[in-house]
Structures are given as structure tokens and as C-alpha cells.
Design a protein around this motif. Structure first.
Motif, PDB file in Angstrom:
ATOM      1  N   ALA A   1       1.149  -1.587  -0.297  1.00 41.01           N
ATOM      2  CA  ALA A   1      -0.052   0.194   0.226  1.00 41.01           C
ATOM      3  C   ALA A   1       1.125   1.338   0.025  1.00 41.01           C
ATOM      4  CB  ALA A   1      -0.990   0.068   1.360  1.00 41.01           C
ATOM      5  N   PRO A   2       0.411   2.511  -0.474  1.00 40.00           N
ATOM      6  CA  PRO A   2       1.444   3.011  -0.579  1.00 40.00           C
ATOM      7  C   PRO A   2       2.371   3.575   1.001  1.00 40.00           C
ATOM      8  CG  PRO A   2      -1.386   3.721  -1.617  1.00 40.00           C
ATOM      9  CD  PRO A   2      -0.712   2.782  -0.738  1.00 40.00           C
ATOM     10  N   GLY A   3       3.689   3.722   0.274  1.00 38.88           N
ATOM     11  CA  GLY A   3       4.110   3.736   1.909  1.00 38.88           C
ATOM     12  C   GLY A   3       4.813   2.420   2.644  1.00 38.88           C
ATOM     13  N   ARG A   4       3.757   1.276   3.236  1.00 34.33           N
ATOM     14  CA  ARG A   4       3.920   0.631   3.453  1.00 34.33           C
ATOM     15  C   ARG A   4       4.203  -0.914   2.935  1.00 34.33           C
ATOM     16  NH1 ARG A   4       1.737   0.819   7.722  1.00 34.33           N
ATOM     17  NH2 ARG A   4       1.976  -1.383   8.577  1.00 34.33           N
ATOM     18  N   TYR A   5       5.328  -1.641   2.950  1.00 36.12           N
ATOM     19  CA  TYR A   5       6.515  -2.500   2.596  1.00 36.12           C
ATOM     20  C   TYR A   5       6.088  -3.451   3.054  1.00 36.12           C
ATOM     21  CZ  TYR A   5       7.975   1.230   0.392  1.00 36.12           C
ATOM     22  OH  TYR A   5       8.493   2.835  -0.728  1.00 36.12           O
ATOM     23  N   GLN A   6       5.765  -5.292   2.550  1.00 34.36           N
ATOM     24  CA  GLN A   6       5.953  -6.486   2.847  1.00 34.36           C
ATOM     25  C   GLN A   6       7.274  -6.927   2.529  1.00 34.36           C
ATOM     26  OE1 GLN A   6       2.502  -8.208   1.300  1.00 34.36           O
ATOM     27  NE2 GLN A   6       0.970  -7.952   3.290  1.00 34.36           N
ATOM     28  N   PHE A   7       7.629  -8.215   2.545  1.00 32.87           N
ATOM     29  CA  PHE A   7       8.726  -8.865   2.613  1.00 32.87           C
ATOM     30  C   PHE A   7       8.456 -10.792   2.619  1.00 32.87           C
ATOM     31  CE2 PHE A   7      10.061  -4.934   4.976  1.00 32.87           C
ATOM     32  CZ  PHE A   7      11.413  -4.758   4.085  1.00 32.87           C
ATOM     33  N   HIS A   8       8.664 -10.993   1.510  1.00 36.82           N
ATOM     34  CA  HIS A   8       8.693 -12.395   1.192  1.00 36.82           C
ATOM     35  C   HIS A   8       9.558 -12.488   2.356  1.00 36.82           C
ATOM     36  CE1 HIS A   8       6.494 -12.711  -2.126  1.00 36.82           C
ATOM     37  NE2 HIS A   8       7.042 -10.865  -3.064  1.00 36.82           N
ATOM     38  N   ASP A   9       9.472 -14.037   2.703  1.00 31.63           N
ATOM     39  CA  ASP A   9       9.518 -14.858   3.659  1.00 31.63           C
ATOM     40  C   ASP A   9      11.605 -15.206   3.373  1.00 31.63           C
ATOM     41  OD1 ASP A   9       7.442 -15.479   5.036  1.00 31.63           O
ATOM     42  OD2 ASP A   9       6.765 -17.627   4.762  1.00 31.63           O
ATOM     43  N   LEU A  10      11.364 -15.809   2.096  1.00 29.20           N
ATOM     44  CA  LEU A  10      12.636 -16.047   1.988  1.00 29.20           C
ATOM     45  C   LEU A  10      13.640 -14.342   2.240  1.00 29.20           C
ATOM     46  CD1 LEU A  10      12.926 -18.611  -1.081  1.00 29.20           C
ATOM     47  CD2 LEU A  10      13.168 -18.382   1.187  1.00 29.20           C
ATOM     48  N   VAL A  11      13.288 -13.518   2.155  1.00 30.77           N
ATOM     49  CA  VAL A  11      14.191 -12.223   2.856  1.00 30.77           C
ATOM     50  C   VAL A  11      13.200 -12.135   4.133  1.00 30.77           C
ATOM     51  CG1 VAL A  11      14.155  -9.783   2.185  1.00 30.77           C
ATOM     52  CG2 VAL A  11      13.245 -11.063  -0.048  1.00 30.77           C
ATOM     53  N   ARG A  12      12.887 -12.472   4.609  1.00 32.00           N
ATOM     54  CA  ARG A  12      12.715 -11.968   6.068  1.00 32.00           C
ATOM     55  C   ARG A  12      13.641 -13.751   6.862  1.00 32.00           C
ATOM     56  NH1 ARG A  12      10.373 -15.573  10.043  1.00 32.00           N
ATOM     57  NH2 ARG A  12       8.905 -16.624   8.007  1.00 32.00           N
ATOM     58  N   LEU A  13      13.273 -14.807   5.989  1.00 35.96           N
ATOM     59  CA  LEU A  13      14.568 -15.426   6.721  1.00 35.96           C
ATOM     60  C   LEU A  13      16.526 -14.792   6.618  1.00 35.96           C
ATOM     61  CD1 LEU A  13      12.709 -18.878   5.640  1.00 35.96           C
ATOM     62  CD2 LEU A  13      13.434 -17.714   8.204  1.00 35.96           C
ATOM     63  N   TYR A  14      16.597 -14.225   5.402  1.00 37.40           N
ATOM     64  CA  TYR A  14      17.769 -13.615   4.738  1.00 37.40           C
ATOM     65  C   TYR A  14      17.764 -12.453   5.755  1.00 37.40           C
ATOM     66  CZ  TYR A  14      21.380 -11.376   2.250  1.00 37.40           C
ATOM     67  OH  TYR A  14      22.146 -10.471   2.112  1.00 37.40           O
ATOM     68  N   CYS A  15      16.811 -11.685   6.001  1.00 37.74           N
ATOM     69  CA  CYS A  15      16.697 -10.829   7.491  1.00 37.74           C
ATOM     70  C   CYS A  15      17.901 -11.031   8.390  1.00 37.74           C
ATOM     71  CB  CYS A  15      16.028 -10.140   7.974  1.00 37.74           C
ATOM     72  SG  CYS A  15      15.747  -8.906   6.269  1.00 37.74           S
ATOM     73  N   HIS A  16      17.194 -12.683   9.006  1.00 38.19           N
ATOM     74  CA  HIS A  16      17.342 -13.122  10.129  1.00 38.19           C
ATOM     75  C   HIS A  16      19.100 -13.145  10.121  1.00 38.19           C
ATOM     76  CE1 HIS A  16      13.752 -13.196  12.725  1.00 38.19           C
ATOM     77  NE2 HIS A  16      13.037 -12.827  11.458  1.00 38.19           N
ATOM     78  N   ARG A  17      19.377 -14.414   8.602  1.00 32.01           N
ATOM     79  CA  ARG A  17      20.446 -14.538   8.955  1.00 32.01           C
ATOM     80  C   ARG A  17      21.412 -13.065   9.628  1.00 32.01           C
ATOM     81  NH1 ARG A  17      22.919 -19.355   6.264  1.00 32.01           N
ATOM     82  NH2 ARG A  17      21.058 -19.954   6.254  1.00 32.01           N
ATOM     83  N   LEU A  18      21.262 -12.193   8.968  1.00 31.77           N
ATOM     84  CA  LEU A  18      22.198 -11.215   8.647  1.00 31.77           C
ATOM     85  C   LEU A  18      22.173 -10.827  10.751  1.00 31.77           C
ATOM     86  CD1 LEU A  18      20.865  -9.171   5.326  1.00 31.77           C
ATOM     87  CD2 LEU A  18      23.172 -10.277   5.940  1.00 31.77           C
ATOM     88  N   ALA A  19      21.121 -10.434  10.833  1.00 31.40           N
ATOM     89  CA  ALA A  19      21.243 -10.342  12.258  1.00 31.40           C
ATOM     90  C   ALA A  19      21.736 -11.005  12.716  1.00 31.40           C
ATOM     91  CB  ALA A  19      19.349  -9.576  12.587  1.00 31.40           C
ATOM     92  N   ASP A  20      21.927 -12.657  12.604  1.00 29.09           N
ATOM     93  CA  ASP A  20      22.592 -13.236  13.183  1.00 29.09           C
ATOM     94  C   ASP A  20      23.812 -12.961  13.544  1.00 29.09           C
ATOM     95  OD1 ASP A  20      20.256 -14.415  14.865  1.00 29.09           O
ATOM     96  OD2 ASP A  20      20.164 -16.418  12.990  1.00 29.09           O
ATOM     97  N   THR A  21      25.376 -12.803  12.309  1.00 35.70           N
ATOM     98  CA  THR A  21      26.005 -12.170  12.163  1.00 35.70           C
ATOM     99  C   THR A  21      25.882 -11.164  13.010  1.00 35.70           C
ATOM    100  OG1 THR A  21      25.831 -12.337   9.838  1.00 35.70           O
ATOM    101  CG2 THR A  21      25.833 -14.097  10.462  1.00 35.70           C
ATOM    102  N   GLU A  22      25.503  -9.978  12.104  1.00 36.38           N
ATOM    103  CA  GLU A  22      26.511  -8.850  12.376  1.00 36.38           C
ATOM    104  C   GLU A  22      25.543  -7.932  13.891  1.00 36.38           C
ATOM    105  OE1 GLU A  22      25.301  -6.833   8.787  1.00 36.38           O
ATOM    106  OE2 GLU A  22      25.746  -8.323   7.406  1.00 36.38           O
ATOM    107  N   LEU A  23      24.437  -8.562  13.885  1.00 41.25           N
ATOM    108  CA  LEU A  23      24.180  -7.606  15.540  1.00 41.25           C
ATOM    109  C   LEU A  23      24.348  -8.380  16.611  1.00 41.25           C
ATOM    110  CD1 LEU A  23      20.344  -6.660  14.265  1.00 41.25           C
ATOM    111  CD2 LEU A  23      22.295  -5.331  14.211  1.00 41.25           C
TER     112      LEU A  23
END
Length: 974
Positions: free
Chosen positions: A623-645
Motif C-alpha cells: 500500500a502507499p508507504g507500506r512494505y511487505q517482505f517475502h519469507d525468504l527475504v525475512r529469513l535472510y534478514c534473520h541470518r544477517l542479524a545473527d551475524t551482524e548484530l
């Protein structure tokens, strides 16, 4: 002998305004001049007055030289359209010059363009539509369908595309409405002929373009139902009902509601046997290409087409439109093929996420249409997202020039010189050029010819908006597979026996791969290599989120995680840094304010970061200004968080998110309940919070944000951020009430309370018990609600604020009244509470107490005893039209009036309830109106009207989590 009619140009208006004489396109000049031509073409053979033309070009604000400028436009149009006619100075006309003769003349009534109606696509459209109407009336649906197919093959994009001004916009809207009506008629005839299965995709496209057009929804629902897709048909109805309610404050019309009811009942009269699809109208023969030079080689650089390619109808039709000429001058009767872009482009962009299948789609399509490009097909991988960096444009140009037959000794050194020679070689050749993996617009620029018939197709993960704006490129976004396409791929790769052995596992495999072609291909490759594995075996492995990305890695350079990493490398710093931070967001959707809070940066930075992610298809703007993430991108974010945060960085991000939600819910509730004092964070979020222009906007925001808020409460309940979770639920209480999300509210309150009780801090949160009690009472769970209200009452000790104790006591009394327990005791308690409220001198509290007393007396069969209290309550709130208590009191007033036999007055009050609710976004009003008006109509003997109202109330009750037993019983009795 030559045919005089052949000298008359052919024109298109259903798309860009264009003209052809023979096989050559006529230059029509600047857009304002084309507006003049359009006005004349829309009135063929009829004079168009000077005043009409002036206002068509400039509207009401005419420049001082408007008349002379218009005469110049007419003169230039005459020379372009009718070069054999004598030019008469200014073109003849209103200044007394000698009238001109030929196609474009000046007469006493204005300028007249003398062309047959069938020389314009609008004229052909009108003829086909009239023939279709006659055939349909005469009982010849197949012939009518064929006429409509020919009519709908004419458009080349939005009518009058690119023309400026209000006149062009009005005509554009009129012609678009005619075309939409034709598409609707074609669908109606198709359903009559039993072609429902073949109509679904087209109707889904039309509904997506016109989501509030109810007739299209009816046709789609019927097509889906007849195709055995009853659940999807019901979803179409639910979607339009929500949209109408949220955007217009309306309910679906009676025809749509009736069809919905018939589908729910599986009415056998709706069924019709499927028929064969209609024979499609063939596309026109492309315009003849220039004769190739005798020594010109045919370039063949396309990669091999995959044998297991799954056709993607929408994208393929768009691509077909790229290489379709707007008219076939050799055959005036030939129809026009559907076009993809609004303007038949020499440059097009095919954009999509990593692994979405752009290259496969482009290459397979190029092989299929190779005969339309007789001078050959070129392909170059620009490697814009490769780990080793982009390709050298000079080297790519060298390879392309060689493929075009240029000897090495004639290929100059230097990128600029090679680009100039490349453009020269393309100037007269009908070539298809695919530039794959482009990263930036400047990567493409060296390969763009200035003129000529060549088509350049650019594939990129980026949307490349600069090419759309600067180069007028056509554009198509490649999404993930549809469910049907994904399952076709399964059957192609595994065979029917294996793919269809376990339909549930196959559906789940598609879901776990996000319908992403690359992920599906990698998953299926594992199954092909392991013939003893079933689809369910692979699904079991992929269900483990921690291992899913690793399981979707392929050999060599293939793999979902690797491709996502290559996309991330191209992001600006804020967007790249945002990806791991998104792992702390528990919901499926986010916006620029959340992104700004996570980054601890101003709102524009957060908004731009999400836009950058969407630009590379790592996010989808839902929707205008609102964003969704596919599950594979979401899992990629979690993988990055585990290694970078590290732990402190992650905890800080979680706190920033909680504090943002506190500030945002506080801002929303400040509009909905101005007298409420919500919890605030220690400091304002760096990116601020949304600005809500009205309570309805605040409630709309909360409906979208609530799943994330509830998930955040659940996460906070088990850790050190429990106080944030409890405060969030308390902040959101009134927002839950006014949006009717009672079940979600009960879940959030129960989760926060469980966390508070587990750590021995429950006594700090009496408001939470009150929240939980109210959420239970709204669902009709009165025994549980009474226990929680008594707990809240006990925790509000005598030292608490008097108003707070009064509210908790009112809650307890209301629950007792709803349970029907000790009516005399409850009545005495309510009378005492009215007196206590008068002492507190709080008008809202007094109005609430009076309302509770009036409602209770009416329920006990004493409406006369409730009349004075409720009239006083409504009077106390009369100057507060936005106060939800006024809606509640007005509803009670209507109930009392109806019980007293004053039904017309009761209906007037209920109409006021509905109007107030819609104005202020209060969802209870819609339910209360439907339920109570249904009762009034039933009491009057109007059974049909009562059923309609109660069916609407039942839908709302289900949606809001209210008890439904009473409504179902009422419906069973009418």
C-alpha cells in the motif's frame, strides 16, 4: 488504378495519437497540435468550432496569441496529412482567407476533417460495438463475442496517451469507460457460453484495475464458482466489502450480496458446463521491415531456451505488445493486436527480484518471436549485480559489433566510438537486443539506438525509473509465479505421478519457496537428484526456518541467499544496514516510521531505505508507504542479524521499536479519545510518528499495524521488555474497541497479563485486567469477564483516582447486567453510580452511567424508566459529535424509543448512529445499525429486509469476533 481511399491516412486514438500513410508514420508535431487533431478525429466529417478547439488545447485560460497559434497548428496538420493540397496561408478560416480544400477544411461552422469513420481505430471500435450489440440482441452470442474480441484488440494503451489538458483527459476517461464496458460485455457473453475457466485470469486483471466496480466482481465470482473455486469466489466478495466500507463507507449492492448468498448456499442454478475457449483473434501482420542488405549477417546471440519453461501469460502478452505494430496498412480490415505498453516502445524494462525468472522469460520469449526480428537477436549480460563487478561496456560493444558482421579492423578503440558505430549499425535493422542484469541507467545508455526499428529489452532487479522518465521506456514488473504456474513447474520437473501424489505437500512446497522461480527450481533439482525422496520429505526439511536458506543453495554460483547478498551489495548504506534490523520486527508489514526508528534516523531516511529495498525487489509496496517482505527475504534478514548484530545492538533496536509503537499508539488514541492519558516513551522517536488528520485515519492505521503490535507484545511478555508490552496493550485499548478487533485484543491482553503474572508484577497493571475483561465481554464470555473485572476492581484500591475506581466499578456492573445476575442489585448499583458520577462532575462519565442505567431498565422491560436517563445522556454529549460515547448513547436511545413503540424516531436515531460511525471510523456503528434495523424490520413483518440486515450483521460479527449464536438463530427463523 490507385485507390483514392488509400491516400487517406489511418489514425489511432486508442493509445498515442498517430497517423500512417501507406507504410510510413506521419509526424504530427507537438502534443498541443495533436490535441487539435484528436478533437477533429473524434468528430470525423463534422465541423469543430474554433471555440471548441481553443478550449481543447488551453482550457479556460487562453493565451493572448491563442487564435494565431491554433491556426498555425491547423496549417501544419494540413501539410502533414494532405501534402498534395494547396496550403492557403494560415490554413483558411476565421480571418477571411480563402477556404482550403482537401482533407482539412474551414467551413462556416468550423474546421472539418473529411475522413471515413473506418480510417480511425475509434471508428472501427464503434462499428464493432454496434455489431456486437445487434448480434447479442438477435441471439447470436458467438458472433457478438467475435465482434468484441476485434474491438478489444484495437487499443494500444490508454486512449490519447500523452496528450495534455482537461479535454484530452475527459475524452480519455470516456473512451476508457467504453472499452471497460466492452470487456465486461465480453466476459458476460463468455459466461453465457460456458467459458468460465478461461475468463478468470482476465477478470482478475480487470478487478485489480477497477476494484470497486461491482459488476466485474460478480462476473469474477461466478467464473470462479463455476470453475470449482468456491472459496476464492467468497474471498472476492469479502475483499470488495472491506474496500467499499473502508474507502466509501458503503455496503455491497443487492445484486452482489445476492450472488454471495447463492454461492455460500451452493445454489445449483449457478452451475453451467464448461465449453471450449473461444478462438482468439489473430494478431496483425507486423509492418514490413526494411529490406536487409545483401551482405548483412543475421545475428544469433540468444542463450539456449530452457525446455521446462513455464509460460507466464501476463508478462508474455506484455512482451508480445512490444513488437506489434499499431496498424497493418496492407490490410485495413485486419484487427490490432493487444499491446503491452501504452506506447509501442523501442526500449523496454523487465524488472523483478533476484530469482524471479526475468532472464528465462525474456530468452524464451525471444526464441518464440524470433521471426518478427528478421535481422537477428542480440544478447549481452551486463553483470550489474555480479560479485566481480559489472561488465566493461566497451568489451560488450565489441562482441555485439562482431555479431552484427563488423570486421575487427573496422571496430574503433574506445567506448564512445564503438557506441556510435553500434547505433549506426542498428539504425535500419529490425533487431531484438536483450541487455541482461543491468544495474544502473548509465549501464544501458551506450547501447540505446537513437532511431530505427530495433527493440532493446533491459532485464534488471532495479526498476530503473530514470529510463522510464528520460528514455520513455515501457516497463513491466515480473512477480513471483502464480500458484498455477508454480504447480505446472512441479509437474514438468517431477512428472505428474510424483508431483500430484501428495497435493498438500506440493502446495506447501510452493509456499515455502515463496513461489520464487529460482527457489522452486533449486528445490525441485534436489528432488530430481533424490528419486527416493517424496515432496513431503523435502517439505519437512524446509519447514525448519533456520535451515531453509541453506537447503535452497545450489551448486556453483546458484543459491537464493547468494543472490540476495548480491542485491544487498548494490544498496545505499541506510538500506543495507536496515536489512538485519528488520529481523526485530515481528509483523509481515512495515513503513518508513518503523524503518526510521530502527535506524535511529529521521523519517525521510527510513522511507528512502524501504523504497531502495523495493527498487531491488527485496520488498513489495503493499500500500502507499507500506512494505511487505517475502519469507525468504525475512529469513535472510534473520541470518544477517545473527551475524551482524550483537546482543546490545539487537536489544537497542527492540527498545527503539517498542518506544516508536508507544508513541504512535499514543498519537492515535489522542484523536480517538482526547480525554485519555496514554503512556509515552522517554523520548520521541527519531523519525517521529504518523500524522493522523482525523480519528478515522488513526483507526485505519491501527487496523494495519495491529498484527505487528500484537506480535511485539507477545515477544516482550517473556523478557525484560515486559513493561513495554503491557503499556502497549493499555495504550491500544480504545483503538481495539473502536476497530472491533475484540479477539485480537483479548489475545494481546491475555499474553501481557500472563507475562506480568509469571514475574509477580500483575498488581502493577489493573488497567490490563480491565482491558482483558472488556475484550472478553465483547465476545460474550461473561464469566471470564466478571473474574477479570473483579480483579481490576480489587487492584484499584481506595487510594486510586476516584474516576478510575468509578470506571472499574461500571465495568463490573455492566458485566453483571449482561450475565442477567441479580437485576435488582444491579439496578441499585447503577442508580448509585449515576449519583456518584454527578458528584465527580465529569459529563462523559455521567453520560456513560446514565446510558448503562437506561439500557438496563430497557432490558428489564421498563423502557419508560430508561427514557429520561438516556435523553439526558445524549444531551450531555450533543456538542461532542466525535465522541464514541455519543454513538453508544444514541443507539441506546433508539432501542428505548423502539421499545416504547416510537419506531420511526428509533430509525432516525439509528441513521444518526450509522452516519456518526462512518464519519469517525467507528466499526460498531455498522454492526449496531444492521442488527437493530433488522430487528425493527422483522417486527414490522418485512422479512426480506430483516434477513439482509442480519446477514450483514452476521458478517460483521464474525469479522469482529462477536458472539454469533443469536444472529444465526434469528436468520434461521426468517
Amino acid at each position: 488504378m490507385s485507390d483514392p481511399a488509400a491516400a487517406v491516412p489511418r489514425f489511432t486514438l486508442l493509445g498515442p495519437v498517430r497517423a500512417w500513410r501507406g507504410g510510413e508514420q506521419v509526424a504530427l508535431g507537438r502534443p498541443q497540435q495533436q490535441v487539435v487533431l484528436a478533437a477533429l478525429l473524434l468528430n470525423p466529417g463534422r465541423p469543430v468550432g474554433l471555440d471548441t478547439l481553443l478550449r481543447a488545447v488551453w482550457g479556460e485560460d487562453l493565451p493572448s496569441a491563442a487564435v494565431s497559434t491554433l491556426r498555425g497548428y491547423v496549417s501544419r496538420l494540413r501539410r502533414a496529412l494532405d501534402p498534395g493540397a494547396a496550403a492557403e496561408g494560415d490554413g483558411g478560416g476565421p480571418e477571411g482567407t480563402r477556404p482550403a480544400t482537401g482533407l482539412l477544411e474551414w467551413t462556416a461552422g468550423g474546421y472539418t476533417l473529411r475522413i471515413p469513420a473506418d480510417r480511425t481505430d475509434v471508428g472501427l471500435l464503434d462499428a464493432e460495438l454496434r455489431a456486437a450489440a445487434g448480434a447479442r440482441t438477435g441471439g447470436r452470442p458467438e458472433f457478438a463475442e467475435a465482434c468484441l474480441e476485434r474491438a478489444l484488440a484495437l487499443p494500444q494503451g490508454p486512449p490519447l496517451a500523452g496528450l495534455p489538458g482537461a479535454y484530452a483527459e475527459r475524452q480519455r476517461e470516456r473512451l476508457a469507460a467504453v472499452l471497460l464496458d466492452a470487456e465486461q460485455q465480453r466476459a458476460e457473453i463468455g459466461l453465457e457460453l460456458g467459458r468460465h475457466e478461461h475468463l478468470v485470469a482476465g477478470l482478475e486483471r480487470l478487478v485489480g484495475q477497477h476494484p470497486l466496480r461491482e459488476r466485474l466482481r460478480e462476473l469474477l465470482m461466478l467464473a470462479l464458482y463455476r470453475s470449482g473455486r468456491q472459496a476464492e469466489a467468497v474471498e472476492v466478495y469479502q475483499d470488495v466489502r472491506r474496500r467499499l466500507d473502508q474507502e466509501l463507507g458503503l455496503a455491497p449492492g443487492p445484486d452482489l450480496r445476492t450472488l454471495h448468498t447463492r454461492i455460500l448456499r451452493a445454489d445449483p442454478a449457478l452451475r453451467r458446463e464448461a465449453a471450449a475457449p473461444a478462438v482468439s483473434v489473430p494478431p496483425p501482420v507486423p509492418a514490413p521491415a526494411a529490406v536487409p542488405e545483401q551482405d548483412r549477417p543475421v545475428a544469433r546471440l540468444l542463450p539456449r531456451a530452457l525446455g521446462g519453461y513455464v509460460d507466464r501469460v501476463r508478462e508474455r502478452e506484455w512482451l508480445d505488445g512490444l513488437c506489434t505494430d499499431p496498424l497493418n496498412p496492407a490490410d485495413p480490415a485486419a484487427p490490432v493486436a493487444p499491446a503491452g505498453p501504452a506506447v509501442p516502445a523501442r526500449l523496454a524494462v523487465l524488472a523483478g527480484a533476484a530469482g524471479s525468472g526475468k532472464t528465462t522469460l525474456a530468452v524464451c520469449w525471444a526464441h518464440r518471436v524470433a521471426d518478427r526480428f528478421p535481422d537477428g537477436q542480440l544478447y549481452a549480460d551486463l553483470r550489474g549485480f555480479a560479485a566481480e563487478g559489472p561488465a566493461d561496456p566497451g568489451e560488450v560493444l565489441l562482441a555485439l559489433l562482431r555479431a552484427l558482421g563488423t570486421p575487427d579492423d573496422r571496430i574503433p578503440e574506445g567506448q564512445g566510438a564503438r557506441a556510435a558505430l553500434y547505433r549506426d549499425r542498428l539504425a535500419t535493422r529490425r533487431l531484438l537486443v536483450i541487455l541482461d542484469n543491468a544495474r544502473r541507467p548509465e549501464d544501458v545508455t551506450p547501447f540505446l539506438p537513437e532511431t530505427g526499428p530495433a527493440l532493446t529489452l533491459v532485464c534488471s532487479r532495479d526498476e530503473l525509473p530514470e529510463l522510464i522518465v528520460r528514455e520513455e521506456a515501457a516497463h513491466c514488473s515480473v512477480g513471483t509465479f502464480t500458484n498455477a504456474a508454480a504447480h505446472r513447474l512441479l509437474r514438468l520437473r517431477l512428472g505428474d505421478a510424483r508431483a500430484l501424489a501428495d497435493p498438500h505437500a506440493s502446495r506447501r512446497l510452493v509456499e515455502l519457496c515463496d513461489r520464487l522461480p529460482l527457489a522452486l527450481s533449486l528445490a525441485l533439482a534436489r528432488l530430481v537428484a533424490r528419486p527416493t525422496w517424496s515432496v513431503a520429505d523435502l517439505v519437512e526439511e524446509l519447514e525448519d526456518e533456520r535451515a531453509r536458506l541453506a537447503a535452497l543453495d545450489g551448486p556453483g554460483r546458484f543459491g537464493v541467499e547468494r543472490e540476495l547478498g548480491l542485491s544487498r551489495r548494490q544498496l545505499p548504506e541506510p538500506a543495507a544496514r536496515l536489512l538485519p534490523l528488520l529481523a526485530v520486527v515481528p509483523g509481515a508489514e512495515t513503513d518508513g516510521y518503523v524503518a526510521a526508528a530502527l535506524l535511529d534516523r529521521p523519517y525521510p531516511v527510513g522511507r528512502a531505505a524501504l523504497a531502495d529495498l523495493a527498487g531491488l525487489h527485496l520488498a513489495t509496496e503493499s500500500a502507499p508507504g507500506r512494505y511487505q517482505f517475502h519469507d525468504l527475504v525475512r529469513l535472510y534478514c534473520h541470518r544477517l542479524a545473527d551475524t551482524e548484530l550483537d546482543a546490545p545492538a539487537r536489544a537497542a533496536a527492540e527498545i527503539r521499536l517498542c518506544e516508536y509503537q508507544l508513541a504512535a499508539t499514543a498519537a492515535a488514541v489522542a484523536l480517538v479519545r482526547p480525554q485519555h492519558r496514554p503512556h509515552l516513551p522517554p523520548a520521541a522517536p527519531a523519525g517521529g510518528v504518523p500524522r493522523f488528520p482525523a480519528p478515522a485515519a488513526a483507526l485505519t492505521w491501527f487496523r494495519r499495524e495491529e498484527p505487528t503490535l500484537r506480535a511485539l507484545v507477545s515477544l516482550a511478555a517473556d523478557g525484560p521488555r515486559l513493561p513495554y508490552g503491557c503499556r502497549l496493550v493499555e495504550n491500544a485499548g480504545f483503538l481495539y474497541v473502536d476497530t472491533g478487533l475484540f479477539h485480537a485484543w483479548e489475545q494481546a491482553a491475555a499474553r501481557a497479563l500472563a507475562g506480568a503474572e509469571a514475574c509477580g508484577a500483575a498488581e502493577q497493571w489493573p488497567h490490563l485486567y480491565s482491558n482483558h475483561s472488556l475484550s472478553l465481554a465483547w465476545q460474550g464470555r461473561f464469566d471470564e469477564a466478571l473474574r477479570q473485572s473483579e480483579r481490576a476492581w480489587r487492584l484499584a484500591d481506595p487510594a486510586s483516582e476516584a474516576t478510575l475506581r468509578h470506571r472499574f466499578r461500571a465495568l463490573r456492573s455492566s458485566v453483571l447486567a449482561e450475565r442477567g445476575q441479580a437485576p435488582e442489585e444491579v439496578t441499585a448499583d447503577l442508580v448509585d453510580m449515576v449519583a456518584a458520577a454527578r458528584e465527580l462532575a465529569d459529563p462523559r462519565l455521567l453520560a456513560q452511567s446514565l446510558n448503562n442505567l437506561a439500557d438496563h431498565r430497557s432490558e428489564l422491560g421498563d423502557p419508560a424508566g430508561g427514557l429520561a436517563p438516556i435523553e439526558e445522556a445524549v444531551g450531555l454529549l450533543a456538542d461532542r459529535p466525535g465522541d464514541p460515547f455519543l454513538i453508544l448513547c444514541t443507539k441506546t436511545y433508539a432501542q428505548v424509543l423502539h421499545a416504547l413503540g416510537r419506531t420511526d424516531e428509533a430509525l432516525t436515531q439509528m441513521r444518526r448512529v450509522l452516519a456518526l460511525g462512518r464519519e469517525h471510523g467507528n466499526v460498531h456503528a455498522e454492526f449496531d445499525y444492521a442488527e437493530f434495523v433488522g430487528q425493527i424490520l422483522h417486527d414490522r413483518g418485512e422479512r426480506r429486509g430483516a434477513r439482509e440486515q442480519w446477514e450483514r450483521a452476521l458478517e460483521l460479527a464474525i469479522e469482529q469476533g462477536r458472539p454469533t449464536e443469536r444472529l444465526r438463530a434469528r436468520l434461521a427463523g426468517v
